[in-house]
Design a protein around this motif. Sequence first.
Motif, PDB file in Angstrom:
ATOM      1  N   GLY A 121     -33.464  25.439   6.411  1.00 53.62           N
ATOM      2  CA  GLY A 121     -32.635  26.527   5.877  1.00 53.62           C
ATOM      3  C   GLY A 121     -32.263  27.517   6.753  1.00 53.62           C
ATOM      4  N   VAL A 122     -31.144  28.138   6.670  1.00 51.02           N
ATOM      5  CA  VAL A 122     -31.091  29.465   7.388  1.00 51.02           C
ATOM      6  C   VAL A 122     -31.165  30.619   6.622  1.00 51.02           C
ATOM      7  N   VAL A 123     -32.248  31.503   7.038  1.00 52.15           N
ATOM      8  CA  VAL A 123     -32.669  32.652   6.422  1.00 52.15           C
ATOM      9  C   VAL A 123     -31.594  33.836   6.773  1.00 52.15           C
ATOM     10  N   ASP A 124     -31.058  33.673   8.089  1.00 54.96           N
ATOM     11  CA  ASP A 124     -29.952  34.366   8.500  1.00 54.96           C
ATOM     12  C   ASP A 124     -29.639  33.966  10.145  1.00 54.96           C
ATOM     13  N   ASP A 125     -28.375  34.379  10.252  1.00 49.96           N
ATOM     14  CA  ASP A 125     -28.130  34.127  11.917  1.00 49.96           C
ATOM     15  C   ASP A 125     -27.949  35.671  12.492  1.00 49.96           C
ATOM     16  N   LEU A 126     -28.040  35.662  13.666  1.00 50.51           N
ATOM     17  CA  LEU A 126     -28.262  37.140  14.105  1.00 50.51           C
ATOM     18  C   LEU A 126     -28.265  37.087  15.648  1.00 50.51           C
ATOM     19  N   ILE A 127     -28.160  38.279  16.254  1.00 48.88           N
ATOM     20  CA  ILE A 127     -27.894  38.416  17.637  1.00 48.88           C
ATOM     21  C   ILE A 127     -29.142  39.199  18.285  1.00 48.88           C
ATOM     22  N   ALA A 128     -29.582  38.460  19.315  1.00 56.00           N
ATOM     23  CA  ALA A 128     -30.973  38.984  20.023  1.00 56.00           C
ATOM     24  C   ALA A 128     -30.596  39.658  21.303  1.00 56.00           C
ATOM     25  N   TYR A 129     -31.009  40.889  21.578  1.00 48.82           N
ATOM     26  CA  TYR A 129     -30.810  41.567  22.889  1.00 48.82           C
ATOM     27  C   TYR A 129     -31.893  41.544  23.571  1.00 48.82           C
ATOM     28  N   LEU A 130     -32.033  40.907  24.717  1.00 44.60           N
ATOM     29  CA  LEU A 130     -33.229  40.812  25.419  1.00 44.60           C
ATOM     30  C   LEU A 130     -33.477  41.808  26.445  1.00 44.60           C
ATOM     31  N   ILE A 131     -34.184  43.080  25.936  1.00 43.99           N
ATOM     32  CA  ILE A 131     -34.537  44.257  26.684  1.00 43.99           C
ATOM     33  C   ILE A 131     -35.614  43.988  27.966  1.00 43.99           C
ATOM     34  N   SER A 132     -36.525  43.199  27.438  1.00 43.14           N
ATOM     35  CA  SER A 132     -37.418  42.821  28.360  1.00 43.14           C
ATOM     36  C   SER A 132     -38.499  41.867  27.789  1.00 43.14           C
ATOM     37  N   GLU A 133     -39.547  41.380  28.662  1.00 45.85           N
ATOM     38  CA  GLU A 133     -40.585  40.582  28.239  1.00 45.85           C
ATOM     39  C   GLU A 133     -41.168  41.231  27.045  1.00 45.85           C
ATOM     40  N   ASP A 134     -41.405  42.471  26.833  1.00 45.16           N
ATOM     41  CA  ASP A 134     -42.027  43.051  25.839  1.00 45.16           C
ATOM     42  C   ASP A 134     -41.143  43.740  24.721  1.00 45.16           C
ATOM     43  N   GLU A 135     -39.650  43.454  24.722  1.00 43.36           N
ATOM     44  CA  GLU A 135     -38.841  44.189  23.789  1.00 43.36           C
ATOM     45  C   GLU A 135     -37.769  43.406  23.541  1.00 43.36           C
ATOM     46  N   VAL A 136     -37.328  43.237  22.116  1.00 46.00           N
ATOM     47  CA  VAL A 136     -36.310  42.562  21.766  1.00 46.00           C
ATOM     48  C   VAL A 136     -35.604  43.207  20.523  1.00 46.00           C
ATOM     49  N   PHE A 137     -34.184  43.655  20.919  1.00 45.74           N
ATOM     50  CA  PHE A 137     -33.789  44.296  19.850  1.00 45.74           C
ATOM     51  C   PHE A 137     -32.802  43.245  18.995  1.00 45.74           C
ATOM     52  N   LEU A 138     -32.685  43.147  17.649  1.00 42.02           N
ATOM     53  CA  LEU A 138     -32.141  42.327  16.803  1.00 42.02           C
ATOM     54  C   LEU A 138     -31.109  42.937  15.975  1.00 42.02           C
ATOM     55  N   ILE A 139     -30.072  41.983  15.869  1.00 39.28           N
ATOM     56  CA  ILE A 139     -28.934  42.585  14.805  1.00 39.28           C
ATOM     57  C   ILE A 139     -28.726  41.512  13.931  1.00 39.28           C
ATOM     58  N   PRO A 140     -29.487  41.414  12.509  1.00 38.85           N
ATOM     59  CA  PRO A 140     -29.264  40.578  11.629  1.00 38.85           C
ATOM     60  C   PRO A 140     -28.300  41.015  10.694  1.00 38.85           C
ATOM     61  N   ASN A 141     -27.861  40.355   9.768  1.00 41.48           N
ATOM     62  CA  ASN A 141     -26.899  40.433   8.572  1.00 41.48           C
ATOM     63  C   ASN A 141     -27.698  41.727   7.828  1.00 41.48           C
ATOM     64  N   ALA A 142     -26.552  42.310   7.089  1.00 42.33           N
ATOM     65  CA  ALA A 142     -27.161  43.587   6.118  1.00 42.33           C
ATOM     66  C   ALA A 142     -27.957  43.258   5.285  1.00 42.33           C
ATOM     67  N   ALA A 143     -27.755  42.080   4.378  1.00 46.97           N
ATOM     68  CA  ALA A 143     -28.343  41.793   3.416  1.00 46.97           C
ATOM     69  C   ALA A 143     -29.719  41.187   3.555  1.00 46.97           C
ATOM     70  N   ASN A 144     -29.587  40.551   4.961  1.00 46.86           N
ATOM     71  CA  ASN A 144     -30.983  39.996   5.186  1.00 46.86           C
ATOM     72  C   ASN A 144     -32.027  40.367   6.105  1.00 46.86           C
ATOM     73  N   THR A 145     -31.768  41.669   6.221  1.00 48.87           N
ATOM     74  CA  THR A 145     -32.469  42.236   7.543  1.00 48.87           C
ATOM     75  C   THR A 145     -33.975  42.415   7.021  1.00 48.87           C
ATOM     76  N   ALA A 146     -34.227  42.986   5.668  1.00 47.53           N
ATOM     77  CA  ALA A 146     -35.530  43.054   5.318  1.00 47.53           C
ATOM     78  C   ALA A 146     -36.365  41.833   5.194  1.00 47.53           C
ATOM     79  N   GLU A 147     -35.612  40.897   4.920  1.00 48.94           N
ATOM     80  CA  GLU A 147     -36.417  39.551   4.850  1.00 48.94           C
ATOM     81  C   GLU A 147     -36.435  39.014   6.292  1.00 48.94           C
ATOM     82  N   VAL A 148     -35.573  39.180   7.357  1.00 50.04           N
ATOM     83  CA  VAL A 148     -35.994  38.669   8.702  1.00 50.04           C
ATOM     84  C   VAL A 148     -37.108  39.584   9.300  1.00 50.04           C
ATOM     85  N   VAL A 149     -36.997  40.923   9.044  1.00 45.94           N
ATOM     86  CA  VAL A 149     -38.280  41.786   9.723  1.00 45.94           C
ATOM     87  C   VAL A 149     -39.686  41.414   8.793  1.00 45.94           C
TER      88      VAL A 149
END
Length: 386
Positions: A121-149
């Motif tokens: 099942g899908v907890v959330d769909d999101l966009i992953a920004y690959l900044i480097s091998e050591d950093e990824v910035f994520l944009i989840p949906n509003a209501a699901n952010t806390a659960e994804v984190v």
Amino acid sequence: MWGVPATLTTCKVTGKLTLMSAEVTDALFRSPLHERHVALGAKFAAFGGWEMPLEYAGGGVLKEHAAVREAVGVFDVSHLGKARVRGAGAAEFVNSCLTNDLGRIKPGQAQYTLCCDDSGGVVDDLIAYLISEDEVFLIPNAANTAEVVRRLAAAAPAGIEVVDEHQAYAVLAVQGPQSASVLAKLGLPTEHGYMSFATASVGGVSLIDCRTGYTGEHGYELVVPWDDAAAVWDALIEAGVRPCGLGARDTLRTEMGYPLHGQELSLEISPVQARSGWAVGWTKPAFWGRDALTAEKASGARRTLRGLELTGRGIPRGHMEVYAGAQRIGETTSGTFSPTKKVGIALALIDTAAGVADGDLVQIDIRGKRIEARVVKPPFVQPSVR
């Protein structure tokens, strides 16, 4: 507390009546642009725990929709979540959790992906920004952010930090065939490829400029520091960009057949059922839900997301029954009037056993009346996103 009078409005995003009162808004988050929206005569509704503009005075959903299809509009989507994963091997860690394969892209690129549970099942769909091998910035949906984190933080090994930055950044989606020319006039880069991003600035405000969007049109999403959002918004409005609300955002994304979490994707609706398997790295050795999704793909989904286009008058909404003759074969997940095609359209989960094919005629039960619809493969409108 907020001085907002109680009003009853119809949420064009959910199709539900939402009471906007002081009691309701006390419990909702607000965008840093809230006062700008009030000044523009916006109508508001609760969405994902946030009070967000549905449409603006002097425009309305139809005009805002047309602006994005024909010219350029801007959406305040600051309700979307933001999270950062950093530390040695952060990208490899994220890749072992989320469905899509970050190994397919390079730093400076973004990727649509899914956070699933063990059942698929899908907890959330999101966009992953690959900044480097050591950093990824994520944009989840509003209501699901806390659960994804929470899930990522619980799984993170020593040395990798997962930080919720939900209210550290605003997000402004500039969408439409004229979006590139407008942003270029403001000195922003526009030539980078689809699903890639660049750092830039407007009036001294540093931001991330990503070539993506949720409308099917050529567009950009600007990730701006929270406290600087008003300056960038003002620059866009002064450049002639029409402000657009979540009502038009929903009609635009439905015309494209794009999923909305909670409707086309959920803990009960897998990416296989939602025809989002393209966002799954099937050959990856590990990601959350891999075993369940692989098994479902092999055996075949019991239901599949399809597009329905009405042949007669009517406006479908979510959770309406779909029939083939006397047999109930599924249920709509989203429905709206298509401003572009001038007909009612819907997305629906249809039982695989019904054997329905594209071009077949079915019926949607709209408030007790069966309305004929043709099964089609989304998008309903030809996209120009690339």
